[in-house]
Each structure stands twice: as structure tokens, then as C-alpha cells.
Motif scaffolding. Structure first.
Motif, mmCIF file in Angstrom:
data_model
loop_
_atom_site.group_PDB
_atom_site.id
_atom_site.type_symbol
_atom_site.label_atom_id
_atom_site.label_comp_id
_atom_site.label_asym_id
_atom_site.label_seq_id
_atom_site.Cartn_x
_atom_site.Cartn_y
_atom_site.Cartn_z
ATOM 1 N N TYR A 120 -1.432 -9.645 -5.068
ATOM 2 C CA TYR A 120 -0.202 -8.913 -4.753
ATOM 3 C C TYR A 120 -0.326 -7.422 -5.056
ATOM 4 O O TYR A 120 0.329 -6.599 -4.396
ATOM 5 C CB TYR A 120 0.992 -9.550 -5.462
ATOM 6 C CG TYR A 120 1.644 -10.602 -4.600
ATOM 7 C CD1 TYR A 120 2.740 -10.303 -3.808
ATOM 8 C CD2 TYR A 120 1.116 -11.889 -4.530
ATOM 9 C CE1 TYR A 120 3.309 -11.250 -2.982
ATOM 10 C CE2 TYR A 120 1.675 -12.845 -3.708
ATOM 11 C CZ TYR A 120 2.781 -12.525 -2.934
ATOM 12 O OH TYR A 120 3.333 -13.471 -2.094
ATOM 13 N N GLN A 121 -1.160 -7.069 -5.989
ATOM 14 C CA GLN A 121 -1.432 -5.643 -6.197
ATOM 15 C C GLN A 121 -2.129 -5.072 -4.964
ATOM 16 O O GLN A 121 -1.836 -3.941 -4.542
ATOM 17 C CB GLN A 121 -2.305 -5.422 -7.440
ATOM 18 C CG GLN A 121 -2.571 -3.940 -7.712
ATOM 19 C CD GLN A 121 -3.415 -3.703 -8.958
ATOM 20 O OE1 GLN A 121 -3.579 -4.594 -9.791
ATOM 21 N NE2 GLN A 121 -3.951 -2.506 -9.077
ATOM 22 N N ALA A 124 0.539 -4.567 -2.217
ATOM 23 C CA ALA A 124 1.424 -3.441 -2.504
ATOM 24 C C ALA A 124 0.683 -2.113 -2.432
ATOM 25 O O ALA A 124 1.198 -1.121 -1.907
ATOM 26 C CB ALA A 124 2.058 -3.625 -3.876
ATOM 27 N N GLN A 128 1.715 0.784 -0.007
ATOM 28 C CA GLN A 128 2.152 2.029 -0.625
ATOM 29 C C GLN A 128 1.346 3.212 -0.110
ATOM 30 O O GLN A 128 1.871 4.316 0.070
ATOM 31 C CB GLN A 128 2.019 1.911 -2.152
ATOM 32 C CG GLN A 128 2.598 3.086 -2.927
ATOM 33 C CD GLN A 128 4.097 3.032 -3.043
ATOM 34 O OE1 GLN A 128 4.798 2.667 -2.110
ATOM 35 N NE2 GLN A 128 4.614 3.398 -4.202
ATOM 36 N N THR A 134 8.516 -1.165 0.319
ATOM 37 C CA THR A 134 9.217 -2.395 -0.078
ATOM 38 C C THR A 134 8.531 -3.605 0.525
ATOM 39 O O THR A 134 8.458 -3.736 1.756
ATOM 40 C CB THR A 134 10.684 -2.354 0.385
ATOM 41 O OG1 THR A 134 11.312 -1.180 -0.133
ATOM 42 C CG2 THR A 134 11.438 -3.577 -0.103
ATOM 43 N N LEU A 135 8.013 -4.484 -0.318
ATOM 44 C CA LEU A 135 7.458 -5.746 0.147
ATOM 45 C C LEU A 135 8.564 -6.798 0.134
ATOM 46 O O LEU A 135 9.178 -7.042 -0.911
ATOM 47 C CB LEU A 135 6.321 -6.227 -0.751
ATOM 48 C CG LEU A 135 5.078 -5.361 -0.900
ATOM 49 C CD1 LEU A 135 3.977 -6.153 -1.588
ATOM 50 C CD2 LEU A 135 4.599 -4.829 0.428
ATOM 51 N N VAL A 174 2.848 -6.340 -7.731
ATOM 52 C CA VAL A 174 3.522 -5.375 -6.856
ATOM 53 C C VAL A 174 3.983 -4.157 -7.646
ATOM 54 O O VAL A 174 3.760 -3.007 -7.246
ATOM 55 C CB VAL A 174 4.723 -6.032 -6.146
ATOM 56 C CG1 VAL A 174 5.526 -4.980 -5.378
ATOM 57 C CG2 VAL A 174 4.257 -7.130 -5.200
ATOM 58 N N THR A 177 2.036 -0.865 -8.632
ATOM 59 C CA THR A 177 1.744 0.184 -7.658
ATOM 60 C C THR A 177 2.912 1.123 -7.415
ATOM 61 O O THR A 177 2.767 2.115 -6.708
ATOM 62 C CB THR A 177 1.368 -0.444 -6.306
ATOM 63 O OG1 THR A 177 2.537 -1.032 -5.724
ATOM 64 C CG2 THR A 177 0.302 -1.513 -6.467
ATOM 65 N N ASN A 179 5.461 0.066 -5.780
ATOM 66 C CA ASN A 179 6.151 -0.566 -4.666
ATOM 67 C C ASN A 179 7.229 -1.499 -5.198
ATOM 68 O O ASN A 179 7.236 -1.837 -6.385
ATOM 69 C CB ASN A 179 5.146 -1.344 -3.801
ATOM 70 C CG ASN A 179 5.514 -1.362 -2.331
ATOM 71 O OD1 ASN A 179 6.603 -1.787 -1.976
ATOM 72 N ND2 ASN A 179 4.603 -0.901 -1.480
ATOM 73 N N ALA A 181 9.251 -5.230 -5.084
ATOM 74 C CA ALA A 181 9.093 -6.635 -4.731
ATOM 75 C C ALA A 181 10.456 -7.240 -4.438
ATOM 76 O O ALA A 181 11.476 -6.806 -4.976
ATOM 77 C CB ALA A 181 8.416 -7.400 -5.877
#
Length: 538
Positions: A120-121, A124, A128, A134-135, A174, A177, A179, A181
């Protein structure tokens, strides 16, 4: 002066039109950037739902996000736009240039929390970098119903505790970063047999049961600081006998904000989904959602009506309808102001562009996706020790009807949109990884059934099954199920089924001897499966 006071002062200077527009997150077709800019300038929208349809490359995406944000910065309310994407693994955008791995179900089966966090990083970080902030992920629904047509591979699994642990890991990845979640679909879409893109589903559970099952991952996501929660267009009659979750004050305000203490942004799932459109007028649905406690109204997914419906008119009429509702008193300006204050305080505080942690390099991102796909592969049945095949010859065929592949990449870029189906990636990977590919004989499914007498009875038959969580459509069908049964009847213990999907189909094959599952229909999993078929997994 603190942030809230500044926002209050700003709101006091805005017109009703400027206030209402900020509560909408809209989609637009293709490269119609002029329309998107008009929505920002003249309709004052607060964000956009972005797909490959709008920008098909990282370069184009970066230009698009900068163009949209630049226009937003010129408004009296210069809050950044939410630029939201369905980057969640089993669904994703820009798949040719990003590393989306195998998806949530595979991550759940790999059951490595550090791996989920890293995956997930990657999502994101890559979003980003192009300005998508926005995820709309992770999907924290619990797979309580194996026949669910739309969640499946998008969920981390069947056990609430496991889903909760991976949801927390995903959110952590997420937020590293900068960003945002979004946990979805509240209060749970996992126990339905209906896709809410098609019609209004129902989950007939008491609140006590939901709190012990479906709501466990949501509560832990809230406790871990998730920024947004997306609503479900689903009826929960034992909680609210009248309205679906998206329109229910009992569910959004009393339960989510009150009992569960969520203080982030509540965003609706797309109000264009048939669960809403077939049952509620667009304007009334938007008004009801705001009254219920939603902060952001999302209208996306015109992909199944893009040619037939004047979606621009629907968007504009919905915004204008909410404006008229405020002016007439149907929706109080006090409610509007409180909702907008919450949105703007959040945006000015949390929509950052700087990196909060060291970035992963490109090679590391690719390696994380590859490792996740490999670790998820499970040998569920192998009583004849046919797997791995190593350098033995085998016959290869596919259970899916080839005509269904046309649905994988649709006109709105939503859902599984690898440029090639998993089965094709699998075959190409076999060729590249196995110098002895000539020993593999490929057959159309009907041909291999008809040619049984001509086949060497000592050579295994490898059959690929697939499924994709397509919004508003089905891929896995009775036809594919029957093809597996027919192949099993003919080839018996020489049949090897490789599943580029979940293992939920296995319940239909109690006597099948060899079954290996990737828990994913993504390209990364197809490549990993091809490798593991020839070489034993580590």
C-alpha cells in the motif's frame, strides 16, 4: 487564529453555490479537461474521481492533476481538490506503469502484515508522485459470502480479525506517503449476493452481529486514523428499516460518527450506481445523504451509460438541486455550513503534498509486488504430486469463454484493467521462463475435450480458471464451472486446475486432486503462477 476559526470566516464569505459545490466529487469522460475546469470554476466542485479514461500515462496524469489544482487555487475557497482513484490492487489504474501487485485477497492469504503495508505504500507513493492524493482503498469488507459478485478478491479475507489487521497495515502504508486512505464500504458489503452497481442489496443482520463481524475492520481502521470512509448502497433493515446506509442518519451519524467515533470524511459510493439511480432521484439522494451525515457526494462510473445518458446534465442538475434545496430551506444552511466546515478543516490540514517518509525506489516497488504475488500462491490439493510440473510436458487449456475478456477494460477505466487477461500473461510467461515450451501443447477447451482419444493419457492436462471483480458485470459463470467439471470427468487424476481467482470455486469440486490458487487475476500473479508451475515455489 486556529484552523477552524479561519474556515468559519472563509465560509461566511462564500455564496451558497460556492459552498454546495465543495461537497461534490465528480467524474468526467475522456480528456474533456475543459469541462473539468468549468466544474471547478463555475460549479465550485471539491474533487474528482479519476480513471485511465482521463489520463492513460503517468506523464499525462501529472499534467492533469497540476492543471486541475491550479484552477482550484484561483477560487475564493482555494482548498486543494480531492483527486481520488480506485487504487486497491484487485482494482487499479495506470496498470502498465505502476506496481499494483496481486490484490487484497492474495495479500490476506500471504498474511504478511509488513508486505501489505509495503504494497500500500507503493500504491500511495506512485499516486502521490503524479498528484493523485486520495486512494479509495483499502476495501475492508469481510468476505462473509463466497458468492459475492463484486467484493471477492478486493477483500483481505473471510475472518474479521485478519481483515482488520491487514486493513490497519494498508492504512499505515498509505499514510506514510502523505496520501489519504479510505476504508470501504461501510458498514460492510461482504455479505451480499448482489452487486450494488446493479441493484440495491440487503444485509439482514442485527447491529450486535455487525459489530462482531463486518464492523470490526472499520472500527480498527477508525482507531488507526483512516482519513475517509465510503458508504455502501445497501439496506440494513435491522438498523434502519427505511433507508440504505448512504442515506441513513442512524447508520452514518448515530453509528459511524457517534458510537464508532469516526471524525474523518464520509464519502458516498458513486451515486450513479443503479442501487441509487433505480431507487432514488439524484437530487433527493444527494440531499438525503448530506442530511444523513455524509460530507462528500461522489458521482462517478458513467461507464455503463456513457453513450446513452447525459451525465453532464445529471451532474449539474444534482448540484443545482442541492443549491435550490438550501435556498428553499429543505436543507438548512446551518447543516450545509457545518458539513463544509468539516470538509475544509480536513482539507487545509491533511491534504499535504510533501513526502512523510523515504520513498521506495522503482526496483523495490516492483519487487514488493512480485513477492506478494509469489507468497500468495497456495497448493490446496496435490495428492498425485503433479505440482510443480517442472520439465514434464503437459496440455494447456482455459475454462473461461474468450468473449468475456472484452469486458476487462471498459470505457471508464474502472475495475480490472490490465491490458491483457491473466491467462494471456500466464501463457506469455511460460514461453519466456521455460526454454522447453515446445513440450507444452496448447488447445482450445472444446478441442481438448474432443481430442481426448488422441491425447497421451500419461500427460497432465492443465486447466486455468479465472475471475475478475467487474462492476456491473459477471465474468465467472455456470459455463466456466461446467467446463471444469467436464474436464475432471474426462481426465480425472491427470487434471491440474490452476486458479487465477479465489478458491471459492473449490467447493464445487470435492474429488479434484490437484488445485493451486493465486487468489488473484492480476498480471503479477499470472507471472508468479507460470514460474511456480515449472519451478517449485520457495
Amino acid at each position: 487564529m486556529n484552523n477552524a476559526k479561519k474556515v468559519e470566516q472563509l465560509i461566511s464569505t462564500l455564496t451558497i453555490e460556492e459552498k454546495v459545490g465543495q461537497l461534490f466529487v465528480l467524474a468526467f469522460a475522456g480528456h474533456d479537461t475543459d469541462y473539468a475546469l468549468d466544474l471547478i470554476k463555475n460549479y465550485h466542485v471539491g474533487g474528482f474521481y479519476i480513471t485511465d479514461d482521463n489520463a492513460a500515462s503517468l506523464t499525462d496524469a501529472k499534467i492533469l492533476s497540476k492543471t486541475l489544482q491550479a484552477q482550484a487555487s484561483l477560487r475564493p475557497c482555494d482548498a486543494p481538490l480531492l483527486l481520488a482513484v480506485d487504487q486497491e490492487g484487485a482494482w487499479g489504474i495506470l496498470t502498465k506503469e505502476t506496481d499494483i501487485g496481486p490484490g487484497n485477497l492474495a495479500l490476506g492469504k500471504a498474511n504478511d502484515l509488513e508486505l501489505t503495508e509495503s504494497m500500500y505504500q507503493v500504491f500511495a507513493q506512485q499516486m502521490q508522485a503524479i498528484g493523485y492524493n486520495t486512494l479509495l482503498s483499502p476495501c475492508v469488507d469481510v468476505n462473509a459470502n463466497p458468492n459475492n459478485p463484486i467484493i471477492g478478491q478486493r477483500s483481505f479475507g473471510e475472518a474479521p480479525a485478519l481483515v482488520a489487521k491487514h486493513s490497519i497495515a494498508a492504512i499505515k502504508g498509505v499514510t506514510k506517503t502523505g496520501n489519504l486512505a479510505c476504508a470501504k464500504h461501510f458498514p460492510g458489503h461482504g455479505d451480499t449476493a448482489i452487486d450494488s452497481h446493479r441493484s440495491l442489496a440487503q444485509v439482514d443482520k442485527p447491529l450486535e452481529q455487525l459489530l462482531q463481524e463486518d464492523l470490526v475492520p472499520f472500527q480498527q481502521s477508525i482507531d488507526s486514523g483512516v482519513s475517509l470512509i465510503m458508504t455502501a448502497h445497501i439496506n440494513y433493515p435491522q438498523i434502519d428499516s427505511e433507508f440504505p446506509a448512504t442515506l441513513s442518519k442512524t447508520i452514518l451519524t448515530d453509528l459511524l460518527k457517534g458510537q464508532m467515533k469516526f471524525n474523518g470524511l464520509i464519502i458516498t459510493d458513486s451515486m450513479n450506481m443503479w442501487a441509487m439511480r433505480k431507487n432514488f432521484h439524484p437530487v433527493q439522494a444527494a440531499i438525503m445523504a448530506i442530511k444523513a451525515g455524509a460530507h462528500l457526494i461522489m458521482l462517478s462510473e458513467e461507464h455503463y451509460e456513457n453513450e446513452a445518458t447525459p451525465y453532464k446534465q445529471i451532474q449539474q442538475d444534482t448540484i443545482n438541486g442541492v443549491i435550490l434545496a438550501v435556498k428553499s430551506g429543505e436543507l438548512s444552511e446551518e447543516c450545509l455550513n457545518e458539513t463544509l466546515k468539516h470538509v475544509l478543516c480536513f482539507k487545509y490540514r491533511d491534504l499535504e503534498t510533501q513526502w512523510l517518509t523515504e520513498q521506495l525506489d522503482k526496483a523495490t516497488c516492483a519487487k514488493i509486488a512480485e513477492h506478494a504475488a509469489e507468497k500468495a500462491i497456495k497448493v490446496l490439493r496435490n495428492s498425485n504430486n503433479l505440482f510443480p510440473l517442472e520439465q514434464r510436458p503437459f496440455y494447456l487449456t482455459f475454462a473461461a469463454n474468450p468473449t468475456l475478456y472484452d469486458s476487462l477494460v471498459n470505457s471508464r477505466g474502472i475495475g480490472p484493467n490490465d491490458p491483457h487477461p491473466a491467462s494471456e500473461v500466464f501463457t506469455q510467461s511460460l514461453r519466456s521462463q521455460n526454454a522447453n515450451f515446445t513440450a507444452i501443447s496448447y488447445h482450445e477447451f472444446s478441442d481438448i475435450l474432443n481430442a481426448k482419444k488422441q491425447l497421451d493419457k500419461d500427460i497432465p492436462v492443465v486447466l486455468i480458471t479465472e475471475d475478475y471483480p467487474l462492476p456491473g458485470e459477471d465474468f465467472y459463470s455456470e459455463e466456466q464451472l461446467n467446463r471444469v467439471k467436464a474436464a475432471h470427468n474426462l481426465f480425472d487424476d491427470k487434471l491440474v486446475v490452476l486458479a487465477l481467482r479465489s478458491d471459492y470455486e473449490l467447493a464445487h469440486f470435492p474429488d479434484l486432486n490437484t488445485y493451486i490458487c493465486t487468489y488473484s487475476s492480476r498480471a503479477a500473479s499470472a507471472k508468479a503462477l507460470a514460474k511456480s508451475l515449472i519451478y517449485p515455489p520457495n
